[in-house]
Design a protein around this motif. Structure first.
Motif, PDB file in Angstrom:
ATOM      1  N   ASP A 150      -5.024  -4.806  -1.900  1.00 26.49           N
ATOM      2  CA  ASP A 150      -3.502  -5.076  -2.374  1.00 26.49           C
ATOM      3  C   ASP A 150      -3.539  -5.978  -3.440  1.00 26.49           C
ATOM      4  O   ASP A 150      -4.576  -6.883  -3.772  1.00 26.49           O
ATOM      5  N   SER A 197      -6.728  -5.517   7.634  1.00 22.90           N
ATOM      6  CA  SER A 197      -5.688  -5.180   6.342  1.00 22.90           C
ATOM      7  C   SER A 197      -5.503  -6.327   5.473  1.00 22.90           C
ATOM      8  O   SER A 197      -5.246  -7.530   6.025  1.00 22.90           O
ATOM      9  N   ASP A 239      -8.082  -2.873   2.031  1.00 25.16           N
ATOM     10  CA  ASP A 239      -6.854  -2.062   1.509  1.00 25.16           C
ATOM     11  C   ASP A 239      -7.012  -2.174  -0.012  1.00 25.16           C
ATOM     12  O   ASP A 239      -6.853  -1.132  -0.783  1.00 25.16           O
ATOM     13  N   PHE A 258       0.920  -1.221   0.072  1.00 23.27           N
ATOM     14  CA  PHE A 258      -0.171   0.136  -0.060  1.00 23.27           C
ATOM     15  C   PHE A 258       0.993   1.235  -0.077  1.00 23.27           C
ATOM     16  O   PHE A 258       0.688   2.075  -0.760  1.00 23.27           O
ATOM     17  N   GLN A 269      -8.935   1.502  -0.468  1.00 18.70           N
ATOM     18  CA  GLN A 269      -8.485   2.623  -0.197  1.00 18.70           C
ATOM     19  C   GLN A 269      -8.076   3.148  -1.423  1.00 18.70           C
ATOM     20  O   GLN A 269      -7.372   2.573  -2.270  1.00 18.70           O
TER      21      GLN A 269
END
Length: 321
Positions: free
Chosen positions: A253, A219, A251, A38, A271
């Protein structure tokens, strides 16, 4: 007289041509760490945005050291940079750095993490951690309802010294409370963002509750630990397969994207790194120009899941790395 004027003009032209070109305006960028995908994606997005605007970026990484970060921001102030973007190591420790920037008249933006309340003036560009987590868990709740039985649920809680972790936990709790008919929270696993703690916690939860049916991690960084524990219990299955554990993260990812593609991850709250980078730089430029900027700029983020992954992938940073 004309000859003299011509000589003076020629001399002035020579002098002007010898003057150095004005340097590009410079922004100091201080990140706490580049330990996760991130943060790497975030600093790349900031760099790309500054580059596109013709700004130079001076980079500093604190490697988790609040004192080092304070010195890095002070060195930006001493250099008289045009603005500062900082990912604070901690919400209290960053306040002296903000005050130093304030005294020098240099605008400062906090990226992805706000500071504690104080007299110091800064703008924070942050993800709506609570809202994104709540929306993600609401989606997981819908999936739990579709199974026709009340699912036992676990949450992996992040480091509660990190304000983002608190928002994500609270978002989970709000959604879980509204979903009590479809899920019962039987395990709250403290991780402090540590993989070993996450692995041990999920392993223990699966031993205590072999019929665990839903897991949310604060996360995506923790997904590898969850996968290890699920594989150890023979519960790592695709959505739709008998015994699949409904799985959600936060997140967006590259691991989350790969798992969405293979069908093992049901949803993750993303995000919007590109939005946050653009908003941070825009806030700096607005402050520099004397325009009003709110103290907090929220990234609304979004939920990507099995039903919308094709259309949302272009906006998910982890699908691009």
């Amino acid at each position: 007289g004309r000859l003299l004027a011509a000589v003076v003009l020629a001399a002035a032209a020579v002098l002007l041509s010898c003057q150095p070109k004005p340097a590009r305006p410079t922004i100091g960028v201080a990140f706490e760490t580049l330990q996760t995908e991130f943060w790497v994606a975030a600093i790349d997005a900031v760099r790309a945005d500054l580059d596109g605007r013709g700004y130079e970026m001076v980079e500093a990484i604190a490697d988790g050291d609040a004192n080092r970060q304070l010195e890095q921001v002070r060195s930006f102030v001493a250099r008289r940079v045009d603005g500062i973007v900082v990912v604070p190591k901690d919400a209290k420790g960053i306040i002296p750095a903000i005050k130093g920037a304030n005294e020098a008249g240099i605008p400062i933006v906090l990226f992805n993490r706000p500071a504690d309340p104080s007299e110091a003036r800064s703008v924070a560009v942050v993800a709506d951690n609570l809202g994104i987590a709540r929306a993600t868990v609401e989606h997981l709740c819908t999936l739990a309802r579709q199974t026709g039985r009340r699912q036992k649920a676990a949450i992996l809680v992040g480091d509660l010294g990190d304000v983002n972790s608190i928002g994500r936990r609270d978002g989970f709790d709000q959604a879980a409370a509204a979903c009590a008919d479809a899920m019962e929270v039987v395990a709250r696993i403290p991780t402090e963002w540590n993989q070993e703690k996450a692995l041990a916690g999920v392993t223990n939860a699966l031993q205590a509750h072999p019929d665990l049916g839903l897991v949310f991690t604060s996360s995506d960084f923790m997904l590898p630990s969850i996968v290890s524990a699920l594989k150890g219990a023979n519960r790592y299955l695709r959505a739709g397969e008998e015994g699949h554990v409904i799985l959600g993260g936060f997140d967006g990812d590259a691991t989350a994207w790969r798992m969405l593609e293979e069908g093992t991850l049901d949803a993750t709250g993303v995000q919007d790194v590109t939005f946050e980078a653009k908003a941070a730089i825009q806030a700096l430029l607005d402050m520099k120009a004397g325009r009003a900027v709110p103290p907090v700029v929220l990234d609304p983020g979004f939920v990507i899941h099995q039903g919308n992954k094709a259309e949302m992938a272009p906006r998910m940073w982890g699908a691009q790395v």
